[in-house]
Design an enzyme around this catalytic site. Structure first.
Site, mmCIF file in Angstrom:
data_model
loop_
_atom_site.group_PDB
_atom_site.id
_atom_site.type_symbol
_atom_site.label_atom_id
_atom_site.label_comp_id
_atom_site.label_asym_id
_atom_site.label_seq_id
_atom_site.Cartn_x
_atom_site.Cartn_y
_atom_site.Cartn_z
ATOM 1 C CE1 TYR A 152 -3.692 2.533 0.658
ATOM 2 C CE2 TYR A 152 -2.359 3.260 2.517
ATOM 3 C CZ TYR A 152 -3.431 3.450 1.664
ATOM 4 O OH TYR A 152 -4.215 4.562 1.804
ATOM 5 C CE LYS B 2 -3.661 5.306 -1.639
ATOM 6 N NZ LYS B 2 -4.681 5.930 -2.511
#
Length: 261
Positions: A170, A174
């Site tokens: 993740y 990002k």
């Protein structure tokens, strides 16, 4: 009474805004805020049931149009923005909010972080497809319309720098979207199109974070903190604000515009 931030948006022009992940917790708050500001919303999500609930929540508002699309594929991205343009005639702002988090791997992944062994090629590719490639494809598709109009808004939901450096896959996705935002802001400077990042500023009480995350729900941020700064970013008043990063939890709505951000 209206806050100072709301006063700066009072005379903004209604726009057509594509919001991804619109039926989730943060997405719902974003849609509500933008509708309240008078905008027309193309609400895109992969979950038809949740989209139906979103429409019911707003009493079948004609300014709200729901689109079921899978952003993990290029075809899904193309179909999603194509449906928005077919319905409203154009897209003037894109809010890249949809995302996949580590709770999708297992319920306790927020506290017992995914290990290298868990990061298969398929997992890695799916995270990047949804969190990085989809925002790029949607931005790329909308940019020509925005250039022609001399006006546009791109708002990307990323995460904290701590998460970028701590949580895979993740955080890596990002970080990539954060870097892309900075590059797009520079590339589009002077075109009338702004590109900014908007994040909550901490764990937020939505299904995105699993029940076994270890976070106390009552200590989490409320999704609604994303609404006021988003509505301001889409407003005419934010035309000179680009290449910046707003933390929703720190946005002071008692102040006007840039000061609030």
């Amino acid at each position: 009474m209206p806050t100072n931030l709301e006063n700066t948006m009072a005379k903004t022009t209604p726009r057509v805004v594509l919001v991804t992940g619109a039926a989730g917790g943060i997405g719902r708050a974003m849609v509500a805020s933008l509708l309240s500001a008078g905008h027309r919303i193309a609400a895109l999500d992969y979950d038809a049931k949740s989209l139906n609930a979103l429409m019911a929540e707003h009493g079948s508002d004609p300014n709200l149009y729901t689109i079921e699309a899978d952003l993990s594929t290029a075809n899904g991205c193309e179909a999603g923005i194509g449906a928005a343009v077919a319905h409203f005639g154009r897209v003037e702002a894109v809010v890249n909010n949809a995302g996949i988090g580590v709770s999708s791997l297992r319920p306790d992944a927020e506290t017992r972080l995914p290990s290298l062994e868990e990061l298969s090629a398929a997992v890695w590719e799916r995270f990047f497809a949804i969190n990085v490639t989809a925002p790029m494809l949607l931005t790329r598709a909308a940019a020509p319309m925005m250039r022609a109009a001399g006006w546009g808004r791109i708002i990307n939901n990323t995460t904290s720098f701590r998460t970028m450096l701590r949580v895979l896959p993740y955080g890596a996705t990002k970080a990539a979207l954060e870097a892309s935002s900075a590059v797009w802001a520079a590339e589009l400077a002077g075109s009338g199109i702004t590109v900014n990042v908007l994040i909550p500023g901490g764990p937020t009480d939505t299904p995105f974070i699993g029940e076994e995350s270890g976070w106390a729900r009552d200590a989490m941020l409320r999704p609604s903190i994303m609404g006021p700064p988003l509505a301001w970013l889409v407003s005419d008043a934010a035309g000179d604000f680009t290449g910046r990063r707003i933390i929703g939890a720190r946005c002071d709505s008692s102040l006007p515009g840039v000061e609030a951000a």
